[in-house]
Design an enzyme around this catalytic site. Structure first.
Site, PDB file in Angstrom:
ATOM      1  N   LYS A  38      -2.543   6.574   1.532  1.00 41.45           N
ATOM      2  CA  LYS A  38      -2.336   7.054   2.894  1.00 41.45           C
ATOM      3  C   LYS A  38      -1.428   8.294   2.864  1.00 41.45           C
ATOM      4  O   LYS A  38      -0.301   8.283   3.365  1.00 41.45           O
ATOM      5  CB  LYS A  38      -1.733   5.923   3.734  1.00 41.45           C
ATOM      6  CG  LYS A  38      -2.434   5.786   5.071  1.00 41.45           C
ATOM      7  CD  LYS A  38      -2.161   4.462   5.704  1.00 41.45           C
ATOM      8  CE  LYS A  38      -2.155   4.549   7.209  1.00 41.45           C
ATOM      9  NZ  LYS A  38      -3.323   5.159   7.827  1.00 41.45           N
ATOM     10  N   ARG A  78       0.843  -1.215   0.000  1.00 39.78           N
ATOM     11  CA  ARG A  78       0.000   0.000   0.000  1.00 39.78           C
ATOM     12  C   ARG A  78       0.875   1.262   0.000  1.00 39.78           C
ATOM     13  O   ARG A  78       0.529   2.265  -0.611  1.00 39.78           O
ATOM     14  CB  ARG A  78      -0.945  -0.028   1.205  1.00 39.78           C
ATOM     15  CG  ARG A  78      -2.029   1.027   1.127  1.00 39.78           C
ATOM     16  CD  ARG A  78      -3.078   0.829   2.200  1.00 39.78           C
ATOM     17  NE  ARG A  78      -2.510   0.921   3.534  1.00 39.78           N
ATOM     18  CZ  ARG A  78      -3.176   0.628   4.652  1.00 39.78           C
ATOM     19  NH1 ARG A  78      -4.437   0.219   4.582  1.00 39.78           N
ATOM     20  NH2 ARG A  78      -2.602   0.739   5.830  1.00 39.78           N
ATOM     21  N   GLU A 100     -16.032   6.229   4.799  1.00 40.96           N
ATOM     22  CA  GLU A 100     -15.303   5.729   5.971  1.00 40.96           C
ATOM     23  C   GLU A 100     -15.194   6.851   7.000  1.00 40.96           C
ATOM     24  O   GLU A 100     -15.823   7.895   6.848  1.00 40.96           O
ATOM     25  CB  GLU A 100     -13.929   5.197   5.561  1.00 40.96           C
ATOM     26  CG  GLU A 100     -13.012   6.222   4.938  1.00 40.96           C
ATOM     27  CD  GLU A 100     -11.611   5.670   4.681  1.00 40.96           C
ATOM     28  OE1 GLU A 100     -11.118   4.847   5.467  1.00 40.96           O
ATOM     29  OE2 GLU A 100     -11.003   6.095   3.682  1.00 40.96           O
TER      30      GLU A 100
HETATM   31  N1  PLP Z   1      -9.040   4.278   6.759  1.00 42.01           N
HETATM   32  C1  PLP Z   1      -8.198   5.263   7.075  1.00 42.01           C
HETATM   33  C2  PLP Z   1      -8.500   6.635   6.592  1.00 42.01           C
HETATM   34  C3  PLP Z   1      -7.059   4.986   7.837  1.00 42.01           C
HETATM   35  O1  PLP Z   1      -6.215   5.955   8.172  1.00 42.01           O
HETATM   36  C4  PLP Z   1      -6.824   3.673   8.274  1.00 42.01           C
HETATM   37  C5  PLP Z   1      -5.631   3.344   9.049  1.00 42.01           C
HETATM   38  O2  PLP Z   1      -4.659   2.846   8.561  1.00 42.01           O
HETATM   39  C6  PLP Z   1      -7.735   2.686   7.924  1.00 42.01           C
HETATM   40  C7  PLP Z   1      -8.825   3.017   7.164  1.00 42.01           C
HETATM   41  C8  PLP Z   1      -7.533   1.278   8.353  1.00 42.01           C
HETATM   42  O3  PLP Z   1      -6.545   0.655   7.585  1.00 42.01           O
HETATM   43  P1  PLP Z   1      -5.714  -0.562   8.161  1.00 42.01           P
HETATM   44  O4  PLP Z   1      -6.678  -1.596   8.547  1.00 42.01           O
HETATM   45  O5  PLP Z   1      -4.873  -0.979   7.008  1.00 42.01           O
HETATM   46  O6  PLP Z   1      -4.926  -0.039   9.296  1.00 42.01           O
HETATM   47  C1  COI Z   2      -3.845   3.164  11.581  1.00 41.41           C
HETATM   48  O1  COI Z   2      -4.847   2.578  11.952  1.00 41.41           O
HETATM   49  O2  COI Z   2      -2.729   2.629  11.523  1.00 41.41           O
HETATM   50  C2  COI Z   2      -3.895   4.548  11.159  1.00 41.41           C
HETATM   51  O3  COI Z   2      -2.989   4.964  10.496  1.00 41.41           O
HETATM   52  C3  COI Z   2      -5.004   5.391  11.561  1.00 41.41           C
HETATM   53  C4  COI Z   2      -4.538   6.664  12.145  1.00 41.41           C
HETATM   54  C5  COI Z   2      -5.654   7.608  12.066  1.00 41.41           C
HETATM   55  C6  COI Z   2      -4.034   6.485  13.540  1.00 41.41           C
END
Ligand code: PLP
Ligand code: COI
Length: 341
Positions: free
Chosen positions: A183, A81, A219
């Site tokens: 991200k 990612r 989201e």
């Molecule tokens: N959506 C956003 C905007 C995020 O910042 C995060 C955090 O990483 C997620 C979703 C969840 O992603 P993940 O499950 O890969 O941590």
């Molecule tokens: C994560 O879940 O790792 C994120 O980056 C979310 C962040 C808003 C703390």
């Protein structure tokens, strides 16, 4: 040996640990990278990241398992990612295999900071990259730094597994065809005004809708949604402008393969929310945080699971996912990277 810290009372904050990884991209190539004790970054006043926010990041966790190992969860997906994020921001990609190696190095160098099994805390890793040389015309930087630090964390939302109340946002997070699916730091800068406003109004998070029609659920600022129908189907919103959460993608597999649930990844309408039995926010930081109530201006959507505890399906998903992460339940092939035995 884990440090002598009151792990149970940790929130989601930054604590400087012993070592972090730093690699530099200069003259068109990455150096080998190294661990350092220096927790500061020195750069030009005109660095690309400071002027035009050319930065992206990742988040993943290391866990101490029931049988005493230290592991992390699907770091290859964070590497992949981050590649997508870098490409969209015109940043050089730190090679995916080296990303995973650097994760391992950082955890190994900070083993005492990995919280004990069962403490409720974990070690959060934050890989990130930014443009570091002076940039004044609007263009990508030439030189970059890639870093990974780690910090022990507790629950992202105060109260841990207690259901939260969120609101439907009037502001947008990511434009259609924009940067919502990567991200980029800029996505989070965009959300700061709105999260402070939500907190001041008594809500834990904002539910963002699709900006084009404002009828579909996207989201929150830092997590994807999961919904459970009354007959136990896991439904997750589909949109090109949400971040492809690794937790959400893993939960869909857990639901289907471990719990025998039906899984639907599809558009979710704001108007159908009151037909769901359970709702949660999922992400690395949030794990799964149950949502008890969504306030859509005058309309309150109260999920039957209530405000006291997680709904039964959410709990099963939570227990299975964390069971896999903490070594209590056998993981699918390739999900767990063992760092220390
Ligand atoms: N959506 C956003 C905007 C995020 O910042 C995060 C955090 O990483 C997620 C979703 C969840 O992603 P993940 O499950 O890969 O941590
Ligand atoms: C994560 O879940 O790792 C994120 O980056 C979310 C962040 C808003 C703390």
């Amino acid at each position: 040996m884990p440090k002598d810290i009151d792990w149970g009372s940790l929130g989601f904050g930054y604590v400087a640990t012993d070592k972090r990884f730093v690699a530099n991209f200069k003259d068109g190539k990455w150096d080998e990278g190294t661990l350092t004790e220096d927790a500061t970054v020195t750069m030009s006043e005109c660095a690309g990241v400071l002027q035009y926010a050319q930065t992206c990041f990742e988040g993943l966790k290391a866990y101490r398992t029931e049988d005493g190992k230290v592991v992390c969860f699907r770091p290859d997906l964070n590497a992949s990612r981050m590649k997508d994020s870098c490409e969209k921001l015109k940043m050089p990609v730190f090679p995916e295999d080296k990303f995973v190696d650097a994760v391992v190095e950082v955890v190994k160098a900070n083993l005492d900071w990995v919280p004990p099994y069962g403490s409720g805390a974990t070690l959060y890793l934050r890989p990130y990259e930014f443009g570091i040389n002076p940039v004044i015309g609007v263009k990508p930087a030439d030189d970059y730094q890639f870093r990974i630090f780690c910090t022990p964390v507790g629950p992202y939302f105060k109260g841990g597994a207690k259901p939260i109340v969120i609101r439907v946002s009037d502001l947008d997070r990511a434009a259609p065809h924009g940067t919502g699916n990567i991200k980029a730091g800029l996505n989070y800068a965009m959300s700061l005004y709105n999260i402070v406003d939500a907190h001041e109004a008594g809500y834990s998070e904002n539910m963002y809708l699709d900006p084009q029609t404002r009828t579909k659920v996207e989201e929150t600022g830092g997590a994807n949604f999961i919904f459970i129908t009354k007959d136990g189907t896991l439904v997750t919103p589909k949109s090109d402008s949400i971040l492809p959460s690794i937790t959400r993608r893993s939960l869909c597999i857990v639901a289907e393969k471990y719990l025998g649930m039906k899984v639907e990844h599809r558009e979710v309408l704001l108007s159908e929310l009151d037909s769901f039995a359970e709702c949660g926010l999922c992400g690395t930081a949030a794990v799964i945080s149950p949502v008890g109530k969504i306030v859509d201006h005058g309309r309150e959507i109260c999920f039957p699971s209530g405000m006291d505890e997680m709904g039964p399906w959410t709990k099963k998903l939570y227990d299975t996912l964390t069971g896999i992460q903490m070594g209590r339940i056998e993981a699918p092939e390739g999900w767990i990277k063992v760092i220390a035995e």
